[in-house]
Write a protein that holds these residues in place. Sequence first.
Motif, short mmCIF file in Angstrom:
data_model
loop_
_atom_site.label_atom_id
_atom_site.label_comp_id
_atom_site.label_asym_id
_atom_site.label_seq_id
_atom_site.Cartn_x
_atom_site.Cartn_y
_atom_site.Cartn_z
N LEU A 277 0.74 -0.99 0.10
CA LEU A 277 -0.14 0.13 0.19
C LEU A 277 0.85 1.28 -0.10
O LEU A 277 1.69 1.52 0.92
N MET A 278 0.88 2.08 -1.01
CA MET A 278 1.87 3.00 -1.36
C MET A 278 1.95 4.16 -0.17
O MET A 278 2.91 4.48 0.55
N ALA A 279 0.59 4.69 -0.34
CA ALA A 279 0.49 5.84 0.57
C ALA A 279 -0.85 6.30 0.62
O ALA A 279 -1.57 6.30 -0.32
N HIS A 280 -1.51 6.73 1.70
CA HIS A 280 -3.05 7.04 1.64
C HIS A 280 -4.08 6.33 1.15
O HIS A 280 -4.67 6.82 0.40
N VAL A 281 -3.51 4.83 1.16
CA VAL A 281 -4.62 4.01 0.70
C VAL A 281 -5.73 3.66 1.77
O VAL A 281 -5.14 3.75 2.97
N VAL A 282 -6.97 3.50 1.55
CA VAL A 282 -8.02 3.22 2.38
C VAL A 282 -8.56 1.93 2.36
O VAL A 282 -8.88 1.49 1.32
N LEU A 283 -8.43 1.20 3.00
CA LEU A 283 -8.98 -0.46 3.06
C LEU A 283 -10.09 -0.46 4.25
O LEU A 283 -9.88 -0.28 5.20
N ASP A 284 -11.32 -0.52 3.64
CA ASP A 284 -12.37 -0.53 4.55
C ASP A 284 -13.26 -1.70 4.75
O ASP A 284 -13.51 -2.04 3.61
N GLY A 285 -13.72 -2.33 5.91
CA GLY A 285 -14.44 -3.50 5.93
C GLY A 285 -13.60 -4.74 5.60
O GLY A 285 -12.29 -4.63 5.79
N ARG A 286 -14.22 -5.54 4.94
CA ARG A 286 -13.86 -7.08 4.66
C ARG A 286 -13.08 -6.96 3.46
O ARG A 286 -13.83 -6.91 2.32
N VAL A 287 -11.94 -6.68 3.35
CA VAL A 287 -10.95 -6.59 2.03
C VAL A 287 -9.73 -7.66 2.06
O VAL A 287 -9.22 -7.77 2.97
N ARG A 288 -9.65 -8.64 1.15
CA ARG A 288 -8.70 -9.44 1.06
C ARG A 288 -7.93 -8.89 -0.30
O ARG A 288 -8.72 -8.97 -1.17
N LEU A 289 -6.53 -8.71 -0.01
CA LEU A 289 -5.61 -8.61 -1.24
C LEU A 289 -4.73 -9.56 -1.40
O LEU A 289 -4.07 -9.95 -0.30
N GLY A 290 -4.62 -10.22 -2.56
CA GLY A 290 -3.68 -11.27 -3.04
C GLY A 290 -2.27 -11.16 -2.74
O GLY A 290 -2.01 -9.99 -2.91
N ALA A 291 -1.42 -12.09 -2.97
CA ALA A 291 -0.11 -11.93 -2.82
C ALA A 291 0.64 -10.97 -3.93
O ALA A 291 0.11 -11.12 -4.94
N GLY A 292 1.43 -10.07 -3.49
CA GLY A 292 1.98 -9.28 -4.44
C GLY A 292 1.00 -8.19 -4.85
O GLY A 292 1.43 -7.34 -5.92
N ALA A 293 -0.16 -8.02 -4.74
CA ALA A 293 -0.77 -6.87 -5.00
C ALA A 293 -0.27 -5.45 -4.57
O ALA A 293 0.28 -5.28 -3.58
N LYS A 294 -0.60 -4.64 -5.43
CA LYS A 294 0.01 -3.18 -5.35
C LYS A 294 -0.92 -2.14 -5.30
O LYS A 294 -1.61 -2.08 -6.60
#
Length: 274
Positions: free
Chosen positions: A41-58
Amino acid sequence: MPAFIHPSAHVAAGAEIGAGCRIGPGCVVSAEAVLEPGVELMAHVVLDGRVRLGAGAKIFPFATIGLAPQDLKYKGEPTGVSIGARTQVREHATIHRGSTGGDGMTRIGADGLVMCVAHVGHDCQIGDGVILVNNVMLAGHVTIGDFAVVQGGAAIQQFVRIGRMAMIAGMSGVERNVLPYGRVKGFRAKHAGLNTIAMRRRLGLSKDQVVTVAHAVHDLYRGGRPDEVAGTLAASYPDNPIVAEILAFARNRGRHGLVPFGRAGEEEEGGEAA
Protein backbone atom coordinates in the motif's frame (compact mmCIF):
# COMPACT_ATOMS: atom_id res chain seq x y z
CA MET A 1 10.64 -11.10 5.96
CA PRO A 2 8.78 -8.84 8.40
CA ALA A 3 6.15 -6.36 7.27
CA PHE A 4 6.91 -2.64 7.22
CA ILE A 5 4.24 -0.27 8.55
CA HIS A 6 4.90 3.47 8.40
CA PRO A 7 4.41 5.23 11.74
CA SER A 8 1.71 7.49 10.28
CA ALA A 9 -0.39 4.56 8.97
CA HIS A 10 -3.38 3.36 10.99
CA VAL A 11 -3.70 -0.42 11.02
CA ALA A 12 -6.59 -1.59 13.18
CA ALA A 13 -6.13 -4.42 15.63
CA GLY A 14 -7.22 -7.67 14.04
CA ALA A 15 -5.96 -6.92 10.52
CA GLU A 16 -3.91 -9.78 9.07
CA ILE A 17 -0.67 -8.49 7.56
CA GLY A 18 1.42 -11.03 5.66
CA ALA A 19 5.18 -11.34 5.47
CA GLY A 20 6.95 -8.71 3.41
CA CYS A 21 3.96 -6.34 3.19
CA ARG A 22 4.65 -2.61 3.02
CA ILE A 23 2.11 -0.11 4.31
CA GLY A 24 3.08 3.45 3.50
CA PRO A 25 2.34 6.80 5.12
CA GLY A 26 -1.26 7.82 5.76
CA CYS A 27 -2.80 4.43 4.95
CA VAL A 28 -5.89 3.22 6.82
CA VAL A 29 -6.39 -0.54 7.17
CA SER A 30 -9.54 -1.99 8.72
CA ALA A 31 -9.65 -4.69 11.37
CA GLU A 32 -11.19 -7.14 8.90
CA ALA A 33 -8.59 -6.63 6.17
CA VAL A 34 -6.34 -9.49 5.05
CA LEU A 35 -3.10 -8.67 3.22
CA GLU A 36 -1.36 -11.71 1.80
CA PRO A 37 2.46 -11.75 1.60
CA GLY A 38 4.17 -9.02 -0.38
CA VAL A 39 1.23 -6.62 -0.66
CA GLU A 40 2.20 -2.95 -0.96
CA LEU A 41 0.00 0.00 0.00
CA MET A 42 2.04 2.95 -1.25
CA ALA A 43 0.50 5.92 0.61
CA HIS A 44 -2.90 7.24 1.72
CA VAL A 45 -4.70 4.04 0.72
CA VAL A 46 -7.98 3.20 2.49
CA LEU A 47 -9.07 -0.41 3.04
CA ASP A 48 -12.50 -0.45 4.66
CA GLY A 49 -14.35 -3.50 5.95
CA ARG A 50 -13.75 -7.03 4.68
CA VAL A 51 -10.99 -6.58 2.09
CA ARG A 52 -8.64 -9.35 0.98
CA LEU A 53 -5.62 -8.49 -1.18
CA GLY A 54 -3.77 -11.33 -2.92
CA ALA A 55 -0.03 -11.85 -2.70
CA GLY A 56 2.02 -9.15 -4.38
CA ALA A 57 -0.92 -6.82 -5.05
CA LYS A 58 0.11 -3.18 -5.28
CA ILE A 59 -2.21 -0.31 -4.40
CA PHE A 60 -1.21 3.23 -5.38
CA PRO A 61 -1.90 6.46 -3.48
CA PHE A 62 -5.44 7.61 -2.71
CA ALA A 63 -7.14 4.44 -3.92
CA THR A 64 -10.07 3.31 -1.76
CA ILE A 65 -11.17 -0.31 -1.52
CA GLY A 66 -14.12 -1.77 0.34
CA LEU A 67 -16.18 1.32 1.10
CA ALA A 68 -19.95 0.87 1.27
CA PRO A 69 -21.74 0.37 -2.07
CA GLN A 70 -23.65 3.17 -3.72
CA ASP A 71 -26.86 1.23 -3.26
CA LEU A 72 -29.74 2.70 -1.29
CA LYS A 73 -30.82 -0.83 -0.31
CA TYR A 74 -27.55 -1.45 1.52
CA LYS A 75 -27.97 -1.37 5.29
CA GLY A 76 -24.48 -2.16 6.51
CA GLU A 77 -24.47 -5.91 5.94
CA PRO A 78 -21.06 -7.66 6.25
CA THR A 79 -20.03 -7.76 2.60
CA GLY A 80 -16.57 -7.35 1.09
CA VAL A 81 -13.98 -7.14 -1.69
CA SER A 82 -11.46 -9.70 -2.92
CA ILE A 83 -8.54 -8.77 -5.20
CA GLY A 84 -6.22 -11.37 -6.71
CA ALA A 85 -2.46 -11.76 -6.64
CA ARG A 86 -0.25 -9.19 -8.35
CA THR A 87 -3.13 -6.97 -9.40
CA GLN A 88 -2.35 -3.25 -9.44
CA VAL A 89 -4.85 -0.57 -8.44
CA ARG A 90 -3.72 2.89 -9.48
CA GLU A 91 -4.29 6.36 -8.04
CA HIS A 92 -7.77 7.46 -6.98
CA ALA A 93 -9.46 4.26 -8.14
CA THR A 94 -12.55 3.24 -6.14
CA ILE A 95 -13.65 -0.36 -5.59
CA HIS A 96 -16.82 -0.84 -3.56
CA ARG A 97 -17.79 -3.80 -1.43
CA GLY A 98 -20.57 -6.17 -2.49
CA SER A 99 -24.22 -5.99 -1.53
CA THR A 100 -26.95 -8.37 -0.47
CA GLY A 101 -28.32 -8.07 -4.00
CA GLY A 102 -25.40 -10.28 -5.12
CA ASP A 103 -23.42 -12.84 -3.17
CA GLY A 104 -21.90 -10.14 -1.00
CA MET A 105 -18.50 -9.91 -2.70
CA THR A 106 -16.93 -7.68 -5.33
CA ARG A 107 -14.13 -9.66 -6.98
CA ILE A 108 -11.15 -8.77 -9.15
CA GLY A 109 -8.88 -11.57 -10.35
CA ALA A 110 -5.11 -11.94 -10.47
CA ASP A 111 -2.65 -9.98 -12.63
CA GLY A 112 -5.11 -7.22 -13.42
CA LEU A 113 -4.65 -3.47 -13.77
CA VAL A 114 -7.18 -0.92 -12.57
CA MET A 115 -5.89 2.44 -13.81
CA CYS A 116 -6.33 5.92 -12.35
CA VAL A 117 -9.80 7.10 -11.29
CA ALA A 118 -11.53 3.94 -12.51
CA HIS A 119 -14.62 2.86 -10.55
CA VAL A 120 -15.60 -0.74 -9.86
CA GLY A 121 -19.15 -0.86 -8.50
CA HIS A 122 -20.59 -3.27 -5.98
CA ASP A 123 -20.83 -6.97 -6.83
CA CYS A 124 -18.71 -6.72 -10.00
CA GLN A 125 -17.02 -9.99 -10.95
CA ILE A 126 -13.81 -9.36 -12.89
CA GLY A 127 -11.56 -12.12 -14.19
CA ASP A 128 -7.79 -12.52 -14.38
CA GLY A 129 -5.61 -10.21 -16.44
CA VAL A 130 -8.34 -7.63 -17.03
CA ILE A 131 -7.28 -4.04 -17.80
CA LEU A 132 -9.54 -1.14 -16.86
CA VAL A 133 -8.06 2.04 -18.34
CA ASN A 134 -8.33 5.52 -16.79
CA ASN A 135 -11.80 6.75 -15.85
CA VAL A 136 -13.62 3.52 -16.68
CA MET A 137 -16.98 3.30 -14.89
CA LEU A 138 -18.46 -0.08 -13.97
CA ALA A 139 -21.94 -0.08 -12.50
CA GLY A 140 -22.99 -2.76 -10.05
CA HIS A 141 -23.08 -6.46 -10.92
CA VAL A 142 -20.97 -6.16 -14.10
CA THR A 143 -19.15 -9.36 -15.10
CA ILE A 144 -15.92 -9.23 -17.15
CA GLY A 145 -14.09 -12.30 -18.46
CA ASP A 146 -10.36 -12.97 -18.37
CA PHE A 147 -7.99 -10.69 -20.33
CA ALA A 148 -10.69 -8.29 -21.47
CA VAL A 149 -9.69 -4.65 -21.97
CA VAL A 150 -11.97 -1.69 -21.23
CA GLN A 151 -10.43 1.46 -22.63
CA GLY A 152 -10.52 4.93 -21.12
CA GLY A 153 -13.78 6.60 -20.17
CA ALA A 154 -16.01 3.68 -21.11
CA ALA A 155 -19.17 3.20 -19.05
CA ILE A 156 -20.71 -0.24 -18.46
CA GLN A 157 -24.34 -0.56 -17.39
CA GLN A 158 -25.32 -2.71 -14.40
CA PHE A 159 -25.66 -6.47 -14.94
CA VAL A 160 -23.87 -6.34 -18.31
CA ARG A 161 -21.62 -9.32 -19.11
CA ILE A 162 -18.40 -8.89 -21.08
CA GLY A 163 -16.81 -12.06 -22.46
CA ARG A 164 -13.17 -12.94 -22.13
CA MET A 165 -10.63 -11.14 -24.33
CA ALA A 166 -13.26 -8.66 -25.42
CA MET A 167 -12.20 -5.11 -26.26
CA ILE A 168 -14.32 -2.09 -25.29
CA ALA A 169 -13.28 1.06 -27.12
CA GLY A 170 -12.68 4.26 -25.19
CA MET A 171 -15.67 6.47 -24.37
CA SER A 172 -18.14 3.72 -25.30
CA GLY A 173 -21.45 3.30 -23.48
CA VAL A 174 -22.11 -0.42 -23.09
CA GLU A 175 -25.75 -1.24 -22.33
CA ARG A 176 -25.80 -4.88 -23.45
CA ASN A 177 -23.62 -7.97 -23.29
CA VAL A 178 -20.39 -8.25 -25.30
CA LEU A 179 -19.35 -11.57 -26.85
CA PRO A 180 -16.06 -13.23 -25.93
CA TYR A 181 -13.35 -11.90 -28.29
CA GLY A 182 -15.78 -9.23 -29.47
CA ARG A 183 -14.84 -5.61 -30.07
CA VAL A 184 -17.40 -2.89 -29.48
CA LYS A 185 -17.42 0.86 -29.79
CA GLY A 186 -19.73 3.83 -29.85
CA PHE A 187 -21.72 6.10 -27.57
CA ARG A 188 -24.32 3.34 -27.67
CA ALA A 189 -21.86 0.51 -28.20
CA LYS A 190 -22.21 -1.83 -31.18
CA HIS A 191 -20.33 -4.93 -32.24
CA ALA A 192 -17.51 -3.75 -34.51
CA GLY A 193 -15.53 -6.91 -35.16
CA LEU A 194 -13.22 -9.19 -33.20
CA ASN A 195 -10.21 -8.55 -30.99
CA THR A 196 -8.08 -10.34 -33.56
CA ILE A 197 -4.73 -9.36 -32.09
CA ALA A 198 -5.59 -11.02 -28.78
CA MET A 199 -6.91 -14.09 -30.60
CA ARG A 200 -3.65 -14.49 -32.50
CA ARG A 201 -1.25 -13.63 -29.68
CA ARG A 202 -2.92 -15.29 -26.71
CA LEU A 203 -4.62 -18.21 -28.46
CA GLY A 204 -2.19 -18.70 -31.34
CA LEU A 205 -4.98 -18.78 -33.93
CA SER A 206 -4.15 -18.55 -37.62
CA LYS A 207 -5.72 -15.97 -39.89
CA ASP A 208 -8.02 -18.63 -41.35
CA GLN A 209 -9.15 -19.70 -37.90
CA VAL A 210 -9.95 -16.10 -36.98
CA VAL A 211 -11.94 -15.71 -40.21
CA THR A 212 -13.97 -18.81 -39.33
CA VAL A 213 -14.86 -17.32 -35.96
CA ALA A 214 -15.82 -14.04 -37.65
CA HIS A 215 -18.16 -15.90 -40.03
CA ALA A 216 -19.80 -17.63 -37.06
CA VAL A 217 -20.41 -14.29 -35.36
CA HIS A 218 -21.94 -12.88 -38.55
CA ASP A 219 -24.22 -15.90 -38.79
CA LEU A 220 -25.18 -15.49 -35.14
CA TYR A 221 -26.29 -11.89 -35.62
CA ARG A 222 -27.89 -12.21 -39.04
CA GLY A 223 -29.99 -15.26 -38.33
CA GLY A 224 -32.44 -13.61 -35.93
CA ARG A 225 -32.29 -13.19 -32.17
CA PRO A 226 -28.77 -14.35 -31.22
CA ASP A 227 -29.87 -16.26 -28.12
CA GLU A 228 -32.28 -18.29 -30.25
CA VAL A 229 -29.95 -18.75 -33.23
CA ALA A 230 -27.04 -19.92 -31.05
CA GLY A 231 -28.74 -23.20 -30.21
CA THR A 232 -28.98 -24.30 -33.84
CA LEU A 233 -25.75 -22.77 -35.15
CA ALA A 234 -23.40 -25.10 -33.30
CA ALA A 235 -23.86 -27.88 -35.85
CA SER A 236 -22.44 -25.61 -38.56
CA TYR A 237 -19.15 -25.20 -36.67
CA PRO A 238 -18.33 -28.61 -35.15
CA ASP A 239 -15.18 -29.15 -33.11
CA ASN A 240 -14.47 -25.44 -32.83
CA PRO A 241 -14.07 -24.58 -29.12
CA ILE A 242 -13.85 -20.81 -29.72
CA VAL A 243 -17.15 -20.76 -31.61
CA ALA A 244 -18.68 -23.05 -29.00
CA GLU A 245 -17.66 -20.61 -26.26
CA ILE A 246 -19.20 -17.69 -28.15
CA LEU A 247 -22.46 -19.54 -28.79
CA ALA A 248 -22.75 -20.66 -25.17
CA PHE A 249 -22.33 -17.02 -24.08
CA ALA A 250 -24.98 -15.87 -26.58
CA ARG A 251 -27.51 -18.45 -25.39
CA ASN A 252 -27.48 -16.85 -21.93
CA ARG A 253 -29.41 -13.70 -22.79
CA GLY A 254 -29.50 -12.47 -19.19
CA ARG A 255 -31.08 -9.10 -18.56
CA HIS A 256 -29.79 -7.32 -21.63
CA GLY A 257 -29.08 -9.53 -24.65
CA LEU A 258 -26.16 -8.76 -26.95
CA VAL A 259 -24.95 -5.40 -28.21
CA PRO A 260 -26.34 -4.78 -31.72
CA PHE A 261 -24.29 -5.44 -34.83
CA GLY A 262 -22.45 -2.40 -36.20
CA ARG A 263 -23.10 -0.79 -39.56
CA ALA A 264 -21.10 -1.70 -42.65
CA GLY A 265 -17.68 -0.10 -42.53
CA GLU A 266 -17.44 -0.43 -38.73
CA GLU A 267 -15.82 -3.87 -38.80
CA GLU A 268 -12.24 -2.98 -39.43
CA GLU A 269 -9.69 -5.22 -37.77
CA GLY A 270 -8.45 -3.85 -34.50
CA GLY A 271 -7.78 -4.26 -30.81
CA GLU A 272 -4.57 -2.70 -29.62
CA ALA A 273 -4.15 -4.62 -26.38
CA ALA A 274 -3.71 -8.32 -26.05
